[in-house]
Design a protein around this motif. Structure first.
Motif, PDB file in Angstrom:
ATOM      1  N   ILE A  26       0.807  -1.497  -0.154  1.00 30.84           N
ATOM      2  CA  ILE A  26      -0.156  -0.194  -0.140  1.00 30.84           C
ATOM      3  C   ILE A  26       1.112   1.730  -0.089  1.00 30.84           C
ATOM      4  O   ILE A  26       1.579   1.680   0.961  1.00 30.84           O
ATOM      5  CB  ILE A  26      -0.717   0.119   1.091  1.00 30.84           C
ATOM      6  N   LEU A  27       0.837   2.128  -0.909  1.00 32.03           N
ATOM      7  CA  LEU A  27       1.286   3.253  -0.801  1.00 32.03           C
ATOM      8  C   LEU A  27       0.293   4.549  -0.080  1.00 32.03           C
ATOM      9  O   LEU A  27      -0.964   4.790  -0.898  1.00 32.03           O
ATOM     10  CB  LEU A  27       2.160   3.656  -2.475  1.00 32.03           C
ATOM     11  N   TYR A  28       1.163   5.135   0.471  1.00 32.24           N
ATOM     12  CA  TYR A  28       0.421   6.537   1.099  1.00 32.24           C
ATOM     13  C   TYR A  28       0.859   8.016   0.283  1.00 32.24           C
ATOM     14  O   TYR A  28       2.136   8.043   0.138  1.00 32.24           O
ATOM     15  CB  TYR A  28       0.411   6.312   2.471  1.00 32.24           C
ATOM     16  N   ASN A  29      -0.088   8.686   0.814  1.00 31.65           N
ATOM     17  CA  ASN A  29       0.121  10.109   0.230  1.00 31.65           C
ATOM     18  C   ASN A  29       1.043  11.170   1.104  1.00 31.65           C
ATOM     19  O   ASN A  29       0.651  10.022   2.090  1.00 31.65           O
ATOM     20  CB  ASN A  29      -1.271  10.534  -0.448  1.00 31.65           C
ATOM     21  N   ASP A  30       1.451  11.968   0.759  1.00 33.68           N
ATOM     22  CA  ASP A  30       2.597  12.550   1.280  1.00 33.68           C
ATOM     23  C   ASP A  30       2.558  14.076   1.035  1.00 33.68           C
ATOM     24  O   ASP A  30       2.422  13.968  -0.352  1.00 33.68           O
ATOM     25  CB  ASP A  30       3.991  12.056   1.552  1.00 33.68           C
ATOM     26  N   ASP A  31       3.358  14.648   1.430  1.00 33.07           N
ATOM     27  CA  ASP A  31       2.480  15.968   0.588  1.00 33.07           C
ATOM     28  C   ASP A  31       4.390  16.575   0.485  1.00 33.07           C
ATOM     29  O   ASP A  31       4.877  18.439   0.287  1.00 33.07           O
ATOM     30  CB  ASP A  31       2.741  17.821   1.394  1.00 33.07           C
ATOM     31  N   ILE A  32       5.082  15.464   0.240  1.00 35.07           N
ATOM     32  CA  ILE A  32       6.732  15.942  -0.563  1.00 35.07           C
ATOM     33  C   ILE A  32       7.354  15.419  -1.732  1.00 35.07           C
ATOM     34  O   ILE A  32       7.640  16.327  -2.202  1.00 35.07           O
ATOM     35  CB  ILE A  32       8.349  15.058   1.179  1.00 35.07           C
TER      36      ILE A  32
END
Length: 93
Positions: A26-32
């Motif tokens: 599972i790949l999660y969203n990030d702000d980077i």
């Protein structure tokens, strides 16, 4: 009355095979990370084609997460580690 045991055994084997494939990264969203970085990572680490990687990146962006690879734990562990080393947020479930 005869019972076909061979047929039953084949179904049991199929179920066991499917259980081995239930692991997912599972790949999660990030702000980077940028879209380009995520796409490039999915192409190199998960062996996605460009379109598949772009679609997964969009799903992650809008839904916050996406299943990006499924398979055996032994196959997924080094892939998940590689995603983490690239600064992405991922886990095996």
């Amino acid at each position: 009355m005869k019972i076909n045991f061979q047929h039953k055994t084949e179904k049991e084997i199929d179920v066991l095979s499917l259980e081995k494939e239930l692991n997912k990264i599972i790949l999660y969203n990030d702000d980077i990370n940028t879209f380009d970085h995520v796409i490039e990572s999915l192409i190199h680490v998960c062996e996605h084609n460009e379109l598949q990687a772009e679609q997964c990146a969009m799903i992650v962006h809008y839904n916050g997460r996406c299943d990006v690879k499924s398979g055996s734990y032994e196959d997924l562990k080094p892939r998940c580690s590689a995603l983490l080393e690239r600064g992405l947020s991922a886990e095996i479930v």
